[in-house]
Design a protein around this motif. Structure first.
Motif, PDB file in Angstrom:
ATOM      1  N   THR A   1       0.873  -1.170   0.000  1.00  0.00           N
ATOM      2  CA  THR A   1       0.000   0.000   0.000  1.00  0.00           C
ATOM      3  C   THR A   1       0.908   1.217   0.000  1.00  0.00           C
ATOM      4  OG1 THR A   1      -1.592  -1.237   1.336  1.00  0.00           O
ATOM      5  CG2 THR A   1      -1.925   1.130   1.141  1.00  0.00           C
ATOM      6  N   CYS A   2       1.057   1.836  -1.171  1.00  0.00           N
ATOM      7  CA  CYS A   2       2.123   2.824  -1.354  1.00  0.00           C
ATOM      8  C   CYS A   2       1.596   4.251  -1.439  1.00  0.00           C
ATOM      9  CB  CYS A   2       2.917   2.520  -2.620  1.00  0.00           C
ATOM     10  SG  CYS A   2       3.638   0.867  -2.673  1.00  0.00           S
ATOM     11  N   VAL A   3       2.410   5.162  -0.949  1.00  0.00           N
ATOM     12  CA  VAL A   3       2.208   6.590  -1.132  1.00  0.00           C
ATOM     13  C   VAL A   3       3.441   7.117  -1.869  1.00  0.00           C
ATOM     14  CG1 VAL A   3       3.287   7.212   1.070  1.00  0.00           C
ATOM     15  CG2 VAL A   3       1.610   8.760   0.044  1.00  0.00           C
ATOM     16  N   THR A   4       3.266   8.169  -2.645  1.00  0.00           N
ATOM     17  CA  THR A   4       4.386   8.734  -3.407  1.00  0.00           C
ATOM     18  C   THR A   4       4.898  10.000  -2.731  1.00  0.00           C
ATOM     19  OG1 THR A   4       3.512   7.833  -5.480  1.00  0.00           O
ATOM     20  CG2 THR A   4       5.100   9.634  -5.649  1.00  0.00           C
TER      21      THR A   4
ATOM     22  N   ILE B   1      11.650  14.927   9.322  1.00  0.00           N
ATOM     23  CA  ILE B   1      11.433  13.703   8.557  1.00  0.00           C
ATOM     24  C   ILE B   1      10.766  12.630   9.404  1.00  0.00           C
ATOM     25  CG2 ILE B   1      13.759  12.808   9.006  1.00  0.00           C
ATOM     26  CD1 ILE B   1      13.685  11.604   6.169  1.00  0.00           C
ATOM     27  N   ARG B   2      11.088  12.574  10.677  1.00  0.00           N
ATOM     28  CA  ARG B   2      10.458  11.572  11.529  1.00  0.00           C
ATOM     29  C   ARG B   2       8.952  11.798  11.647  1.00  0.00           C
ATOM     30  NH1 ARG B   2      12.915  13.261  17.479  1.00  0.00           N
ATOM     31  NH2 ARG B   2      12.002  15.374  17.577  1.00  0.00           N
TER      32      ARG B   2
ATOM     33  N   GLN C   1       6.021   9.332  10.305  1.00  0.00           N
ATOM     34  CA  GLN C   1       4.996   8.880  11.241  1.00  0.00           C
ATOM     35  C   GLN C   1       3.598   9.100  10.676  1.00  0.00           C
ATOM     36  OE1 GLN C   1       5.789   7.273  14.177  1.00  0.00           O
ATOM     37  NE2 GLN C   1       3.599   6.754  14.094  1.00  0.00           N
ATOM     38  N   ARG C   2       3.408  10.209   9.967  1.00  0.00           N
ATOM     39  CA  ARG C   2       2.108  10.457   9.332  1.00  0.00           C
ATOM     40  C   ARG C   2       1.805   9.404   8.281  1.00  0.00           C
ATOM     41  NH1 ARG C   2       1.070  16.459   7.373  1.00  0.00           N
ATOM     42  NH2 ARG C   2      -0.910  15.426   6.895  1.00  0.00           N
ATOM     43  N   VAL C   3       2.828   9.015   7.521  1.00  0.00           N
ATOM     44  CA  VAL C   3       2.632   7.967   6.523  1.00  0.00           C
ATOM     45  C   VAL C   3       2.263   6.651   7.209  1.00  0.00           C
ATOM     46  CG1 VAL C   3       3.765   6.602   4.727  1.00  0.00           C
ATOM     47  CG2 VAL C   3       4.180   9.055   4.864  1.00  0.00           C
ATOM     48  N   HIS C   4       2.968   6.332   8.283  1.00  0.00           N
ATOM     49  CA  HIS C   4       2.687   5.107   9.041  1.00  0.00           C
ATOM     50  C   HIS C   4       1.272   5.137   9.617  1.00  0.00           C
ATOM     51  CE1 HIS C   4       2.641   2.659  12.766  1.00  0.00           C
ATOM     52  NE2 HIS C   4       3.377   1.830  12.051  1.00  0.00           N
ATOM     53  N   ASP C   5       0.885   6.263  10.213  1.00  0.00           N
ATOM     54  CA  ASP C   5      -0.436   6.380  10.829  1.00  0.00           C
ATOM     55  C   ASP C   5      -1.560   6.323   9.797  1.00  0.00           C
ATOM     56  OD1 ASP C   5       0.865   6.606  13.236  1.00  0.00           O
ATOM     57  OD2 ASP C   5       0.599   8.790  13.406  1.00  0.00           O
ATOM     58  N   SER C   6      -1.233   6.644   8.539  1.00  0.00           N
ATOM     59  CA  SER C   6      -2.221   6.572   7.458  1.00  0.00           C
ATOM     60  C   SER C   6      -2.306   5.167   6.863  1.00  0.00           C
ATOM     61  CB  SER C   6      -1.874   7.582   6.365  1.00  0.00           C
ATOM     62  OG  SER C   6      -1.887   8.912   6.872  1.00  0.00           O
ATOM     63  N   LEU C   7      -1.591   4.217   7.468  1.00  0.00           N
ATOM     64  CA  LEU C   7      -1.650   2.784   7.134  1.00  0.00           C
ATOM     65  C   LEU C   7      -0.992   2.445   5.810  1.00  0.00           C
ATOM     66  CD1 LEU C   7      -5.272   1.931   8.369  1.00  0.00           C
ATOM     67  CD2 LEU C   7      -3.111   1.889   9.639  1.00  0.00           C
ATOM     68  N   PHE C   8      -0.022   3.263   5.388  1.00  0.00           N
ATOM     69  CA  PHE C   8       0.789   2.897   4.225  1.00  0.00           C
ATOM     70  C   PHE C   8       1.998   2.098   4.705  1.00  0.00           C
ATOM     71  CE2 PHE C   8      -1.361   6.782   2.784  1.00  0.00           C
ATOM     72  CZ  PHE C   8      -1.874   6.347   1.570  1.00  0.00           C
ATOM     73  N   ASN C   9       2.387   1.100   3.907  1.00  0.00           N
ATOM     74  CA  ASN C   9       3.584   0.318   4.255  1.00  0.00           C
ATOM     75  C   ASN C   9       4.685   0.455   3.211  1.00  0.00           C
ATOM     76  OD1 ASN C   9       2.598  -1.187   2.130  1.00  0.00           O
ATOM     77  ND2 ASN C   9       2.564  -3.148   3.210  1.00  0.00           N
TER      78      ASN C   9
ATOM     79  N   GLN D   1      20.133   9.221   2.116  1.00  0.00           N
ATOM     80  CA  GLN D   1      19.755   9.343   3.522  1.00  0.00           C
ATOM     81  C   GLN D   1      18.251   9.158   3.722  1.00  0.00           C
ATOM     82  OE1 GLN D   1      21.850  12.354   6.117  1.00  0.00           O
ATOM     83  NE2 GLN D   1      22.268  13.258   4.106  1.00  0.00           N
ATOM     84  N   VAL D   2      17.457   9.747   2.848  1.00  0.00           N
ATOM     85  CA  VAL D   2      15.995   9.648   2.972  1.00  0.00           C
ATOM     86  C   VAL D   2      15.542   8.205   2.811  1.00  0.00           C
ATOM     87  CG1 VAL D   2      13.813  10.274   1.874  1.00  0.00           C
ATOM     88  CG2 VAL D   2      15.552  12.034   2.296  1.00  0.00           C
ATOM     89  N   VAL D   3      16.064   7.526   1.794  1.00  0.00           N
ATOM     90  CA  VAL D   3      15.673   6.133   1.560  1.00  0.00           C
ATOM     91  C   VAL D   3      16.119   5.258   2.729  1.00  0.00           C
ATOM     92  CG1 VAL D   3      16.049   4.123   0.082  1.00  0.00           C
ATOM     93  CG2 VAL D   3      15.621   6.360  -0.946  1.00  0.00           C
ATOM     94  N   ALA D   4      17.302   5.520   3.273  1.00  0.00           N
ATOM     95  CA  ALA D   4      17.773   4.760   4.432  1.00  0.00           C
ATOM     96  C   ALA D   4      16.848   4.963   5.626  1.00  0.00           C
ATOM     97  CB  ALA D   4      19.199   5.172   4.780  1.00  0.00           C
ATOM     98  N   ARG D   5      16.400   6.193   5.852  1.00  0.00           N
ATOM     99  CA  ARG D   5      15.491   6.471   6.961  1.00  0.00           C
ATOM    100  C   ARG D   5      14.158   5.746   6.763  1.00  0.00           C
ATOM    101  NH1 ARG D   5      16.507  11.102  10.153  1.00  0.00           N
ATOM    102  NH2 ARG D   5      18.761  11.489  10.160  1.00  0.00           N
ATOM    103  N   LEU D   6      13.639   5.784   5.558  1.00  0.00           N
ATOM    104  CA  LEU D   6      12.378   5.093   5.269  1.00  0.00           C
ATOM    105  C   LEU D   6      12.510   3.595   5.519  1.00  0.00           C
ATOM    106  CD1 LEU D   6      11.367   6.932   1.964  1.00  0.00           C
ATOM    107  CD2 LEU D   6      10.137   7.049   4.138  1.00  0.00           C
ATOM    108  N   SER D   7      13.603   3.026   5.049  1.00  0.00           N
ATOM    109  CA  SER D   7      13.825   1.597   5.227  1.00  0.00           C
ATOM    110  C   SER D   7      13.971   1.240   6.704  1.00  0.00           C
ATOM    111  CB  SER D   7      15.066   1.163   4.445  1.00  0.00           C
ATOM    112  OG  SER D   7      15.245  -0.239   4.500  1.00  0.00           O
ATOM    113  N   ALA D   8      14.689   2.072   7.456  1.00  0.00           N
ATOM    114  CA  ALA D   8      14.871   1.815   8.884  1.00  0.00           C
ATOM    115  C   ALA D   8      13.551   1.891   9.643  1.00  0.00           C
ATOM    116  CB  ALA D   8      15.868   2.816   9.467  1.00  0.00           C
ATOM    117  N   LYS D   9      12.619   2.694   9.134  1.00  0.00           N
ATOM    118  CA  LYS D   9      11.294   2.811   9.741  1.00  0.00           C
ATOM    119  C   LYS D   9      10.424   1.614   9.406  1.00  0.00           C
ATOM    120  CE  LYS D   9       7.997   5.296  11.815  1.00  0.00           C
ATOM    121  NZ  LYS D   9       8.014   5.643  13.253  1.00  0.00           N
ATOM    122  N   GLY D  10      10.869   0.785   8.470  1.00  0.00           N
ATOM    123  CA  GLY D  10      10.118  -0.407   8.105  1.00  0.00           C
ATOM    124  C   GLY D  10       9.301  -0.296   6.846  1.00  0.00           C
ATOM    125  N   PHE D  11       9.422   0.845   6.139  1.00  0.00           N
ATOM    126  CA  PHE D  11       8.681   1.006   4.890  1.00  0.00           C
ATOM    127  C   PHE D  11       9.394   0.269   3.756  1.00  0.00           C
ATOM    128  CE2 PHE D  11       7.492   5.026   7.069  1.00  0.00           C
ATOM    129  CZ  PHE D  11       6.119   4.824   7.101  1.00  0.00           C
TER     130      PHE D  11
END
Length: 217
Positions: A23-26, A45-46, A50-58, A100-110
């Protein structure tokens, strides 16, 4: 080896075998003239993640242009006003920031999907047959896209274990060299799968297209 694999009609986790529904967001911006994902001057960025996570995107799709990878221009600190930890002075290029952005997203589990949106960065809304961005090998030499992808993936693969896929070019379409207001564009290269729609013909090229004397939108 990516985190996902195909199992019959399903996408499953390589590590657990469990079915995964993406379930993706751009997250737009890196494909535009600033070559930086949007919003980092306004929110941390955090908080954005978090907003993306709370909106149920993975999953997050990250569009970029070839210039995002190849440019040696500095990213100004103003574009990272709320994320000073991402700014590394003169070493902050569009590519180092994207990494850096992609690394942060990946570390968050996206799960992350890298999307080549255009060859030349633009703030214009996609898509036109006259913007020069219809095929992944235009307007660059045919070998350049592969070199760009190698450069990008060599930087990102080790820091983003959740890199789930790439899009070689979003919205592929005919590329026309002669465009005049209120007239159909001419001198167009038309992808093989579009020739029936546009009425083009010709031999295949490295970009999957062929030559045609005319085409219409």
């Amino acid at each position: 080896r990516g985190p996902l694999v195909a199992h019959g009609p399903h996408v499953v986790s390589r590590s657990t075998g469990e079915r995964v529904k993406l379930t993706c967001v751009t997250w737009y911006g890196a494909e535009q003239l600033a070559t930086v994902v949007g919003g980092l001057q306004h929110q941390e960025i955090r908080d954005l993640m978090q907003r993306v996570h709370d909106s149920l995107f993975n999953c997050v799709r990250v569009p970029f242009s070839y210039a995002t990878v190849m440019s040696n221009a500095f990213v100004t600190s103003q574009l990272l006003k709320r994320n000073s930890e991402l700014w590394r002075g003169g070493d902050t290029t569009p590519l180092t920031l994207l990494t850096q952005v992609v690394a942060r997203l990946s570390a968050k589990g996206f799960y992350v999907i890298l999307v080549n949106q255009n060859s030349v960065p633009s703030n214009d809304r996609c898509c036109s047959m006259c913007d020069g961005n219809g095929l992944w090998d235009r307007p660059t030499p045919p070998e350049t896209p592969f070199a760009i992808w190698r450069t990008l993936l060599s930087r990102i693969a080790d820091v983003a274990p959740h890199l789930a896929g790439i899009e070689i070019r979003n919205e592929p379409r005919a590329v026309c060299q002669q465009c005049t207001d209120n007239k159909p564009p001419t001198n167009c290269t038309i992808p093989v799968w579009k020739r029936e729609k546009y009425g083009g013909s010709g031999s295949s090229s490295s970009g999957g297209g062929g030559s045609s004397s005319s085409c219409s939108s």
